[in-house]
Design an enzyme around this catalytic site. Structure first.
Site, PDB file in Angstrom:
ATOM      1  CG  ASP A 264      42.267  47.710  50.241  1.00 60.07           C
ATOM      2  OD1 ASP A 264      41.305  48.079  50.942  1.00 60.07           O
ATOM      3  OD2 ASP A 264      42.240  47.731  48.989  1.00 60.07           O
TER       4      ASP A 264
ATOM      5  CG  ASP B  63      37.495  50.584  45.249  1.00 57.07           C
ATOM      6  OD1 ASP B  63      37.830  50.982  46.374  1.00 57.07           O
ATOM      7  OD2 ASP B  63      37.994  49.578  44.707  1.00 57.07           O
TER       8      ASP B  63
END
Length: 499
Positions: A291, A352
Site C-alpha cells: 500500500d 477506500d
C-alpha cells in the site's frame, strides 16, 4: 509533446479521465465542466500526482495513460499509451471556443501513443487497454475472495481477533480464500519485523493457524514508507527521498503526522525491499497487499538523479516482487496504475470504501474526492472498468453490517452491485459476529465471483461516472434519476437489469 485538434464544439462532448494512482479520481464529465483541484498540497501528494495535478480550470481535463472524448451517440476519440513501464503518459483536453486541443506529454523514455477517432468509444478504449496489458505482460490470475482486518479493527487489530473471525467464517460456511492481516501488527511504519505492543504476538505466529482453518494467509505492508519515529528512519535517513534542501521529504499526512518515502534508486534500499518480500514469505504469507506505493514516484532528489520518477517506482516494486517470488499474489494499492502492470496481480482501482456514503466536507469544500467513502469508491472504480485487462481489479470491500455503519440498505446494495459489475477480487472486512441473517446473506452474494461487465452507454449518467452497465445501473447522485428505460432510480442505489 504530441498535439491534436478536435474540430468539434466542446459543449457536445463528455470527457472520461483516469487519475494517477489508485485513489485518484476517475470520472465522466461534460468537457466544459471544471476539473476540481484539491485545496492543500498534502492532498495532492497523497491522492494525485504533484507533477501533473488536476487543472482546477473549467474545460481543462488532465488524465493519466488514457483519455476519451465521447459524443452522445457513443462515438468520439480515444487516446492511449503503447507502454507505461518507465514512462508517465500525461493527457490534457482543453476546450477552446469551437474546438478542443488535446496534448500528450511523456515524462520518461519515449513510448508510442495512440489518438484515434472511433464510432465506439467503449470498445476502442477496451481494445487499447487490452493492447497495453498484453504489451506489458499483465498478470491476471483467478480472482480471490478476501477477508481483511482493516474496516473492522483498523490499527487496533490483534492476533486473537484475526483468529476469532477466521473461526466464525469457517463455522458460517463463508467461502473466503484469504484472511489478510492489515495495518496495526507492526511496531511502527517501516519496522515491519517488530510487533506492536497491542497485537498479542508476532505476525509470523498467524499463518500456520490460518492454514489450519483452511485459509491462505495474507498481510499488509507499506514497503516504501517510513515514520519519522521508526528505527528504519533513525538508522537510515540517507535512504529517504529528499527535498532540494537535502532533508528527507514528507510525502503525506497519516498515522498522526507526516511520513517519508524510501528512495528506490538507492541500491541498499532495493536490497532491503527484496529482503522484506522474502521475509514475509518466510513467515508463511503468500498474499501480500502493498500500500501507499505512490511514495516512490513523487518528485524529489534521488540517489541516482538519472532515474525518472516512473522508473524509480518500477525499480521498487520489481525489487519487492523479486524477494516475494513469482508465485506470490501481490495486490497493489495507492499505486501508479499503468506502471504496475506486469508486476502486481491485482490493483485497487478506487479510494477506500467506508461505512459512510460521502465525506462531503472534504470532497466539496476541500476539492478532494480521493478520501474514503462509498460514493468516492463507486465513482472511480466504475469509471475504470476497462482496467481488468491490466490486473485483477480490486474495487475494495463490501459493507454488509448494519452496526458500526451509517450506510442505508440501498447504499450497501450499491456497493454489492459495484463488486458484481467490476468483477475481480471480492473482499469483506465486517466483523463476522456483527452480521445478522440479512448481513450474512448479502455477504454470501458479494463473495460470488463474476466476470467484468461492460458499460452500455456513456451518455446515460447517474453521477459523474460511468453508471450504466449491461447487468445493472447506478444512481450515485442525491436525487432520483432515470434509468435506461426512463424509470426513476432512487438516490445512492443500484438496480439490476431486467433479465
Amino acid at each position: 509533446m504530441h498535439k491534436w485538434t478536435v474540430n468539434e464544439a466542446p459543449e457536445g462532448l463528455k470527457v472520461l479521465i483516469s487519475g494517477f494512482q489508485s485513489w485518484s479520481e476517475a470520472k465522466l464529465q461534460p468537457l466544459t465542466a471544471r476539473q476540481v483541484a484539491p485545496a492543500y498540497h498534502w492532498q495532492v501528494e497523497q491522492g494525485h500526482d504533484p507533477g501533473f495535478a488536476p487543472s482546477g480550470e473549467a474545460g481543462v481535463w488532465r488524465s493519466h495513460t488514457v483519455l476519451a472524448l465521447a459524443r452522445e451517440d457513443g462515438s468520439g476519440w480515444v487516446g492511449g499509451a503503447l507502454d507505461a513501464t518507465r514512462t508517465f503518459v500525461q493527457w490534457e483536453a482543453r476546450a477552446q471556443g469551437d474546438h478542443v486541443t488535446v496534448t500528450c506529454r511523456l515524462e520518461g523514455p519515449e513510448v508510442g501513443v495512440l489518438w484515434e477517432e472511433t464510432p465506439d468509444v467503449i470498445a476502442t478504449l477496451e481494445a487499447h487497454a487490452a493492447q497495453l496489458g498484453s504489451a506489458m505482460h499483465a498478470r491476471t490470475p483467478a480472482p480471490l475472495r478476501v477477508w481483511c482486518s482493516w474496516y473492522s479493527y483498523y490499527r487496533a487489530v490483534t492476533l486473537d481477533a484475526m483468529l476469532d473471525n477466521a473461526r466464525l467464517a469457517r463455522e458460517q460456511g463463508l467461502n473466503f480464500d484469504v484472511f489478510q492481516l492489515d495495518d496495526g501488527f507492526q511496531a511502527d511504519l517501516g519496522d515491519w519485523e517488530l510487533p506492536s505492543a497491542h497485537f498479542g504476538g508476532h505476525a509470523r505466529d498467524l499463518p500456520e493457524r490460518l492454514r489450519a482453518l483452511g485459509f491462505t494467509p495474507g498481510i499488509w505492508l507499506a514497503p516504501f514508507l517510513a515514520s519519522p519515529t521508526s528505527q528504519l528512519f533513525a538508522q537510515h535517513p540517507d535512504w529517504m527521498l529528499r527535498g532540494e534542501d537535502g532533508r528527507p521529504l514528507p510525502v503525506g499526512q497519516n498515522w498522526g503526522g507526516p511520513y517519508y518515502a524510501l528512495d528506490t534508486t538507492h541500491p541498499e534500499v532495493l536490497a532491503w525491499l527484496r529482503n522484506l518480500g522474502a521475509t514475509v514469505r518466510g513467515w508463511g504469507y503468500t498474499y501480500l497487499k502493498i500500500d501507499f506505493l505512490y511514495g516512490a514516484s513523487l518528485p524529489g532528489v534521488r540517489h541516482d538523479p538519472s532515474v525518472g520518477r516512473a522508473e524509480a517506482y518500477r525499480m521498487g516494486i520489481e525489487a519487492f516482487r523479486e524477494g516475494a517470488g513469482p508465485d506470490a499474489f501481490i495486490l497493489g494499492c495507492g499505486a501508479p496504475l499503468a506502471q504496475s502492470i506486469g508486476v502486481v496481480d491485482a490493483m485497487r482501482t478506487g479510494p477506500d470504501v467506508a461505512p459512510i456514503w460521502d465525506e462531503e466536507s472534504r470532497r466539496v469544500w476541500l476539492g478532494d474526492a480521493t478520501g474514503p467513502s462509498a460514493r468516492n469508491a463507486l465513482h472511480t472504480a466504475l469509471s475504470r472498468w476497462y482496467q481488468s485487462a491490466w490486473y485483477q481489479p480490486d474495487p475494495d470491500v463490501a459493507i454488509c453490517r448494519r452496526e458500526l455503519s451509517m450506510l442505508s440498505t440501498p447504499e450497501r446494495e450499491a456497493i454489492a452491485g459495484m463488486l458484481d459489475v467490476i468483477g475481480g477480487l471480492r473482499a469483506s472486512s465486517d466483523p463476522i459476529a456483527l452480521l445478522n441473517d440479512e448481513g450474512l446473506e448479502l455477504l454470501r452474494r458479494c463473495l460470488k465471483v463474476s466476470t467484468p461487465d461492460r458499460p452500455v452507454s456513456l451518455s446515460l449518467r447517474g453521477g459523474a461516472a460511468v453508471t450504466h452497465f449491461s447487468r445493472g445501473e447506478f444512481n450515485l447522485t442525491d436525487r432520483p434519476a432515470p434509468d435506461a428505460q426512463g424509470r426513476p432510480l432512487a438516490p445512492h442505489s443500484y438496480r439490476e437489469a431486467q433479465k
